[in-house]
Design an enzyme around this catalytic site. Structure first.
Site, short mmCIF file in Angstrom:
data_model
loop_
_atom_site.label_atom_id
_atom_site.label_comp_id
_atom_site.label_asym_id
_atom_site.label_seq_id
_atom_site.Cartn_x
_atom_site.Cartn_y
_atom_site.Cartn_z
N THR A 165 0.87 -1.16 0.00
CA THR A 165 0.00 0.00 0.00
C THR A 165 0.91 1.22 0.00
O THR A 165 1.87 1.30 0.78
CB THR A 165 -1.03 -0.02 1.15
N GLU A 166 0.66 2.14 -0.93
CA GLU A 166 1.69 3.13 -1.27
C GLU A 166 1.94 4.15 -0.16
O GLU A 166 2.92 4.88 -0.21
CB GLU A 166 1.36 3.83 -2.60
N ASN A 167 1.07 4.17 0.85
CA ASN A 167 1.35 5.07 1.97
C ASN A 167 2.43 4.51 2.90
O ASN A 167 2.79 5.18 3.87
CB ASN A 167 0.07 5.40 2.74
N GLN A 209 7.68 7.48 2.11
CA GLN A 209 7.09 7.66 0.78
C GLN A 209 8.11 7.58 -0.35
O GLN A 209 7.78 7.11 -1.44
CB GLN A 209 6.38 9.01 0.73
#
Lengths: 221, 236
Positions: A52-54, A91
Site C-alpha cells: 500500500t503506497e502510503n 514515501q
C-alpha cells in the site's frame, strides 16, 4: 455465494477471476475501491504480498475493533492489519518500489480504458470537481503489469472501454489487461483482444457494449 | 551538550512568518502533527504555502488551518479525502491555490529538495494534464518530465519517539512523508509522544537522524483527527 449471474460476473466474481491470474509470491498493489476485493479471493495455495503506497508491504485485512490502529491504514485511509514479514517505509522508498519497477502488478479501477491502453481513472475533468490524483500516475508509469478491474459500462450504460479516452489521462498505453463483469480483454498492439467471456455472456453482447472493436481469440492467431 | 527540546508547541512554532512555506507530515490522519498545527493557528502566521499529501478532515488540524484562511496555496496529491469539506469549499470559491502533484512525484520532489538535487526527470504523468507546460526529454526511448525539488522554511512532523539530539522513530504508517520533509526545511520541528535522552534509542533503528531536526516538542498524548471529528470538535 454465486460468482456468476445471467448478467456476467458479480464484483466478487471479477475479483475471483482476476486473482487466478496472479502468480504465487507476487508483490501486488490493489487500488482503492473495487480492486480491494481481490484480496478476498486469493486462490488456494498462493500468497500475495500487498503493497500500500502510503508505506506498508505485507498489508493484511481489516482489523478486529480491538486491534484497530488509526496509524495503520491503507492508501484509501482505511484501517488495516499487517501480516508476518511486513515492513514499513517512507514515501520515497514506497514510490521507489513503484517507479523502480519492483512491484509485479498494479490493479486499478477505471473511468475509461482506450484500445491503445490509455487509462483515465482520476478525474472526469468536470469544472466543479476537486482534482485529486494520489499515486495512480506513479503506479501506471512504474509497475510492469497493470490490470484494470471495472464494470464494462457506466451506470448510464456508456462503454468504459473506448477507442480514445475523453477524460484526462492517468497514463498513456499503460493497461495490460481488463477484467470486467462481461469479459477478460487484453490490450494488444492491434487493440482490444478477447481472452475470455464471463459465463453466459455472448461475444456480440460484449462488443455492443464496447466503444472499439474486439479481436476474438480466433482472429488473433 | 546538545538538547533540541523546546518547552511547548507554541514556543516551537513562534518564528513561523507570514508567507512561509511549511511542510506538514501525514497521510490522512496517520502522522498528522495536530498539536503543532493548532499551535500554528494560535500563532497567526498568514499567507502560508503548505506542502502536504492531503488537506485534512472535519474542522481540526490541517483543515482548521485552512479554514482560518492562513494558507494561500497547497502543494498536494489528494486534497479531497472523505470528510474533507474545508478545502473543497475554499477551492471552489477561488480562495486557495492548488498545485496538484502525483504522490510519488511529491515524495521525490521533497526528497530531492532535502538532498541537494535541484531537479529530476520522471516518467510519471507523461501524457497527462499534470505534465502540461513542463519540460520533457526522452531517455531510453521513453518520455520523462522535469520536476523540481521543493524546499521549505519549516517542517512540522509527528514521531512516536525522539531523543534530545533529534533522532526520530515513527509509528507504523504515520511515517509516510516525515523522513523526507525533515530533510527539506530550514527548520524542522518534531512533536513526539515520548522524548528520551540521547543514547536511549538503538542507533540501528533510527529512521530520521537528528541532523535533520531542529526542535523536539514532547506531546505525550497526541490527538487523532478521527477521534476529534467523532467528538464534533473544531479548532480554535
Amino acid at each position: 455465494m454465486t460468482s456468476a449471474t445471467a448478467n456476467g460476473w458479480t464484483r466478487d466474481g471479477i475479483a475471483k477471476r482476476l486473482a487466478q491470474d496472479i502468480p504465487n509470491g507476487s508483490y501486488v498493489n490493489l487500488g482503492i475501491g473495487i480492486p480491494e476485493l481481490v484480496a478476498s479471493h486469493v486462490p488456494e495455495g498462493r500468497t500475495f504480498i500487498y503493497h500500500t503506497e502510503n508505506g506498508l508491504l505485507g498489508m493484511g485485512p481489516s482489523p478486529a475493533a480491538s486491534e484497530s490502529d488509526p496509524e495503520l491504514i491503507n492508501a484509501g485511509k482505511r484501517r488495516v492489519t499487517m501480516m508476518p514479514g511486513a515492513a514499513f517505509f517512507d514515501q520515497a522508498t514506497s514510490f521507489a518500489m513503484i517507479r523502480g519497477g519492483h512491484l509485479d502488478l498494479s490493479v486499478l479501477g477505471a473511468l475509461q480504458v482506450a484500445a491503445n491502453g490509455d487509462l483515465a481513472n482520476w478525474s472526469t475533468g468536470a469544472d466543479d470537481a476537486i482534482p485529486a490524483v494520489g499515486g495512480a500516475m506513479d503506479l501506471v508509469a512504474g509497475v510492469k503489469r497493470v490490470f484494470v478491474m471495472t464494470t464494462h459500462v457506466t451506470k448510464e450504460g456508456e462503454p468504459k472501454l473506448v477507442q480514445h479516452c475523453t477524460y484526462p489521462l492517468t497514463g498513456r498505453g499503460v493497461v495490460t489487461r481488463i477484467y470486467s463483469d462481461l469479459a477478460v480483454i487484453d490490450v494488444t498492439e492491434r487493440g482490444f483482444a478477447l481472452v475470455e467471456l464471463a459465463p453466459g455472456i455472448a461475444f456480440d453482447f460484449v462488443q455492443e457494449r464496447t466503444g472499439a472493436p474486439i479481436i476474438t481469440k480466433h482472429a488473433r492467431k | 551538550m546538545i538538547d533540541k527540546r523546546v518547552g511547548s508547541a507554541r514556543e516551537a512554532v513562534a518564528d513561523i512568518f507570514d508567507g512561509a512555506t511549511v511542510m506538514i507530515g501525514g497521510f490522512g490522519e496517520a502522522g498528522s502533527p495536530i498539536e503543532l498545527i493548532h499551535a500554528l493557528i494560535d500563532q497567526g502566521a498568514r499567507g502560508l504555502t503548505v506542502v502536504s499529501n492531503n488537506t485534512g478532515t472535519g474542522l481540526v488540524g490541517l483543515a482548521a488551518l485552512l479554514r482560518a484562511e492562513r494558507v494561500s496555496k497547497v502543494i498536494c496529491s489528494f486534497p479531497k479525502t472523505a470528510g474533507s469539506t474545508v478545502f473543497p469549499d475554499l477551492y471552489r470559491a477561488g480562495r486557495i491555490e492548488l498545485e496538484l502533484v502525483p504522490q510519488g512525484t511529491l515524495a521525490e520532489r521533497i526528497r530531492a529538495g532535502g538532498a541537494g538535487i535541484v531537479a529530476f526527470y520522471t516518467p510519471t504523468a507523461v501524457g497527462t494534464p499534470l505534465a502540461e507546460g513542463k519540460e520533457s526529454r526522452v531517455f531510453n526511448n521513453r518520455e520523462h518530465v522535469l520536476e523540481y525539488g521543493i524546499r521549505a522554511d519549516f517542517t512540522l512532523i509527528k514521531g512516536c519517539k525522539a531523543d534530545t539530539h533529534g533522532n526520530v522513530l515513527y509509528h507504523r504508517t504515520a511515517r509516510n512523508f516525515a523522513p523526507m520533509m525533515a530533510t527539506a526545511a530550514t527548520v524542522t520541528i518534531v512533536q513526539a509522544a515520548e522524548v528520551v535522552e540521547a543514547g536511549a534509542l538503538d542507533p540501528e533503528a533510527i529512521v530520521t537522524p537528528g541532523i535533520f531536526v531542529d526542535r523536539v516538542v514532547h506531546v505525550p498524548s497526541p490527538a487523532l483527527e478521527s477521534a476529534l471529528n467523532e467528538a464534533g470538535a473544531s479548532y480554535p
